[in-house]
Design a protein around this motif. Structure first.
Motif, mmCIF file in Angstrom:
data_model
loop_
_atom_site.group_PDB
_atom_site.id
_atom_site.type_symbol
_atom_site.label_atom_id
_atom_site.label_comp_id
_atom_site.label_asym_id
_atom_site.label_seq_id
_atom_site.Cartn_x
_atom_site.Cartn_y
_atom_site.Cartn_z
ATOM 1 N N GLN A 1 0.682 -1.667 -0.077
ATOM 2 C CA GLN A 1 0.121 0.190 0.238
ATOM 3 C C GLN A 1 0.980 1.275 0.191
ATOM 4 O OE1 GLN A 1 -3.281 -0.658 -0.554
ATOM 5 N NE2 GLN A 1 -2.417 -2.745 0.026
ATOM 6 N N GLU A 2 2.120 0.997 1.082
ATOM 7 C CA GLU A 2 3.202 2.523 0.833
ATOM 8 C C GLU A 2 3.376 2.203 -0.574
ATOM 9 O OE1 GLU A 2 7.172 3.675 2.635
ATOM 10 O OE2 GLU A 2 6.828 1.466 3.119
ATOM 11 N N GLY A 3 3.563 1.731 -1.495
ATOM 12 C CA GLY A 3 3.566 2.248 -3.526
ATOM 13 C C GLY A 3 2.375 2.765 -3.631
ATOM 14 N N ILE A 4 1.585 2.338 -3.653
ATOM 15 C CA ILE A 4 0.389 3.256 -3.996
ATOM 16 C C ILE A 4 0.032 4.515 -3.544
ATOM 17 C CG2 ILE A 4 -2.518 2.283 -4.462
ATOM 18 C CD1 ILE A 4 -1.154 -0.658 -4.381
ATOM 19 N N LEU A 5 -0.093 3.963 -2.251
ATOM 20 C CA LEU A 5 -0.381 6.020 -1.500
ATOM 21 C C LEU A 5 1.092 7.121 -1.987
ATOM 22 C CD1 LEU A 5 -0.869 4.697 2.126
ATOM 23 C CD2 LEU A 5 -2.331 5.305 0.675
ATOM 24 N N GLN A 6 2.080 5.994 -2.076
ATOM 25 C CA GLN A 6 2.953 7.032 -3.059
ATOM 26 C C GLN A 6 2.360 8.279 -4.296
ATOM 27 O OE1 GLN A 6 5.646 7.658 -1.120
ATOM 28 N NE2 GLN A 6 6.146 9.756 -2.541
ATOM 29 N N ALA A 7 2.426 7.033 -4.854
ATOM 30 C CA ALA A 7 1.951 7.144 -6.915
ATOM 31 C C ALA A 7 0.455 7.975 -6.395
ATOM 32 C CB ALA A 7 0.974 6.064 -7.435
ATOM 33 N N ASN A 8 -0.719 7.928 -5.012
ATOM 34 C CA ASN A 8 -1.788 9.288 -5.627
ATOM 35 C C ASN A 8 -1.292 10.009 -5.135
ATOM 36 O OD1 ASN A 8 -3.055 6.621 -5.697
ATOM 37 N ND2 ASN A 8 -4.454 7.189 -4.196
ATOM 38 N N ALA B 1 8.666 12.723 -9.208
ATOM 39 C CA ALA B 1 9.466 12.618 -7.572
ATOM 40 C C ALA B 1 8.519 11.327 -7.147
ATOM 41 C CB ALA B 1 9.799 13.608 -6.770
ATOM 42 N N ALA B 2 7.678 11.620 -6.907
ATOM 43 C CA ALA B 2 6.295 11.200 -5.805
ATOM 44 C C ALA B 2 6.331 9.557 -6.746
ATOM 45 C CB ALA B 2 5.604 11.768 -5.464
ATOM 46 N N CYS B 3 6.125 9.854 -7.687
ATOM 47 C CA CYS B 3 5.670 8.232 -8.909
ATOM 48 C C CYS B 3 6.678 7.738 -9.595
ATOM 49 C CB CYS B 3 4.780 9.050 -9.587
ATOM 50 S SG CYS B 3 3.861 9.797 -9.885
ATOM 51 N N LYS B 4 8.356 7.937 -9.444
ATOM 52 C CA LYS B 4 9.053 6.965 -9.912
ATOM 53 C C LYS B 4 9.239 6.229 -8.747
ATOM 54 C CE LYS B 4 11.813 9.774 -12.834
ATOM 55 N NZ LYS B 4 12.673 10.364 -13.661
ATOM 56 N N LEU B 5 9.270 6.682 -7.074
ATOM 57 C CA LEU B 5 9.802 6.044 -6.255
ATOM 58 C C LEU B 5 8.403 5.407 -6.232
ATOM 59 C CD1 LEU B 5 10.437 5.643 -3.396
ATOM 60 C CD2 LEU B 5 9.384 7.086 -2.229
ATOM 61 N N ALA B 6 7.196 5.341 -6.872
ATOM 62 C CA ALA B 6 6.136 4.203 -6.588
ATOM 63 C C ALA B 6 6.398 3.198 -7.341
ATOM 64 C CB ALA B 6 4.662 4.969 -7.101
ATOM 65 N N TRP B 7 6.733 3.578 -8.174
ATOM 66 C CA TRP B 7 7.451 2.437 -9.505
ATOM 67 C C TRP B 7 7.851 1.713 -8.857
ATOM 68 C CZ3 TRP B 7 11.523 0.858 -12.821
ATOM 69 C CH2 TRP B 7 10.722 0.202 -13.447
ATOM 70 N N LYS B 8 9.482 2.562 -8.424
ATOM 71 C CA LYS B 8 10.776 1.364 -7.558
ATOM 72 C C LYS B 8 10.231 0.937 -6.883
ATOM 73 C CE LYS B 8 14.353 4.892 -8.461
ATOM 74 N NZ LYS B 8 14.948 5.634 -8.151
ATOM 75 N N LEU B 9 8.583 1.476 -5.206
ATOM 76 C CA LEU B 9 8.943 0.269 -4.516
ATOM 77 C C LEU B 9 8.232 -0.808 -4.731
ATOM 78 C CD1 LEU B 9 7.147 2.924 -1.921
ATOM 79 C CD2 LEU B 9 9.863 1.828 -1.547
#
Length: 376
Positions: free
Chosen positions: A319-326, A342-350
């Motif tokens: 859920q952390e990755g999905i919330l980061q994308a949101n 930056a937030a969406c790239k981090l979400a993709w990496k997660l």
């Protein structure tokens, strides 16, 4: 498009395979080894110990199976529309030299069907349930028949076979009414809430609205007249029904009313579970969705950051990755391209790191939206 995808995530988080609640919230049910099927009505506020979707006792089904190839231990819950803890608690250490009674054979078959559902072996589970139904009919176990029907209905709901689930639930309600239950019975209200939710998922918004309104009114009266020490199950259902009703209001464009319902649901679940619980992740995301639709981006970000902090505390990397994308989508709505990227790239990496397709999909959607905005 951004709001559509936010709502998609809301559905993802609150679908039938909702994120698990704390295993500590499980209630095991005392049961004698005599396997007296008349005792299946446990008085737990559910149909013979069965819990409704997103309500009460759960554990992560995948983790549960991966940690041990043997059946889960007694008291373990399933991320389903019912509680496996009830069925598992029916079994003590059986005497292998003693021949099983017909009732014990029925209970054993139901246990096996639940284990199949935990492992996503839905076809096999359904075959077992049909066999269990015939067994219950053969031994003329009225309570056993109702119990199996309710599991069948919840399995159909889990598989998104909503019309089938609704039909079976209607049969369960008829059987409960015949046994003396009233419209104010918690068991009836559990089913009513699920039917209203399925109606919303199928786009039957007026039917869903009427169902939620009716259910919430009766739950409110139940809580008024119930001793506080006995109202936990009703509060859980009350809060989570409010969350579902909020989703319906979001579809109807009633964002302020939805936000208020989500907040009420959040407060109720905090009261029941404490501040650290996975159910709150779902509702915090829903609150942020409402804020986005109200164009209150500061509150949306604050809510998402709270949810992300909770996900980290729970070690819920999915859920952390999905919330980061949101969060990236909120930055995008504000026009803050660098923060969004930056937030969406981090979400993709997660998502890649933890092999979570939903987080990857949401992150890629966010990155595509950023690219479209820059090109536009």
């Amino acid at each position: 498009m951004i709001i559509k995808n936010f709502c998609k995530f809301t559905q993802y988080m609150t679908r039938l395979r909702a994120r698990p609640l704390s295993r500590d919230s499980c209630h095991t049910v005392p049961f004698s080894r005599s396997a007296d099927l008349s005792k299946w009505d446990t008085g737990t506020g559910t149909v013979f110990g069965i819990r409704s979707s997103l309500i009460l006792c759960r554990a992560n089904r995948k983790q549960q199976y991966e940690h041990s190839k043997s059946p889960p231990p007694l008291g373990t819950g399933a991320a389903l529309a019912f509680s496996a803890a009830f069925t598992f608690s029916l079994f003590g250490d059986s005497d292998k030299d003693k021949e099983e009674t017909p009732e014990e054979k029925l209970i054993h078959l139901i246990k096996r069907s639940i284990l199949c559902i935990q492992r996503d072996q839905f076809d096999k589970a359904e075959q077992m349930l049909h066999l269990a139904l015939r067994m219950a009919q053969d031994i003329q176990s009225k309570d056993g028949i109702t119990y199996v029907y309710d599991i069948m209905a919840n399995l159909a709901m889990e598989r998104e076979q909503f019309k089938k689930a609704e039909k079976i639930f209607a049969d369960v309600m008829k059987r409960l009414f015949a046994d003396g239950h009233t419209e104010d019975s918690p068991k009836i209200l559990h089913i009513s809430s699920k039917i209203a939710h399925m109606s919303q998922l199928q786009g039957e918004l007026e039917k869903s609205y009427q169902g939620f309104t009716w259910t919430l009114q009766r739950l409110s009266k139940l809580l008024e007249n119930m001793p506080q020490e006995k109202d936990k199950d009703i509060k859980e259902l009350y809060g989570l029904t409010k969350n579902w009703f909020g989703q319906l209001l979001m579809k109807q464009g009633k964002y302020k009313e939805a936000k208020n319902l989500f907040k009420e649901a959040y407060d109720i679940l905090i009261e029941v579970y404490g501040s650290v619980n996975e159910a709150s992740l779902t509702i915090l995301n829903n609150i942020s969705v409402a804020y986005v639709n109200l164009e209150n981006y500061a509150e949306a970000k604050e809510t998402l950051l709270l949810a992300m902090s909770l996900a980290k505390e729970l070690k819920d990397v999915t859920q952390e990755g999905i919330l980061q994308a949101n969060l990236g989508l909120v930055y995008l709505r504000e026009g803050l391209m660098k923060q969004a990227e930056a937030a969406c790239k981090l979400a993709w990496k997660l998502g890649k790191k933890h092999q979570n397709s939903d987080a990857i999909e949401q992150a890629e959607y966010c990155l595509n939206e950023i690219k479209s905005s820059m090109n536009g």
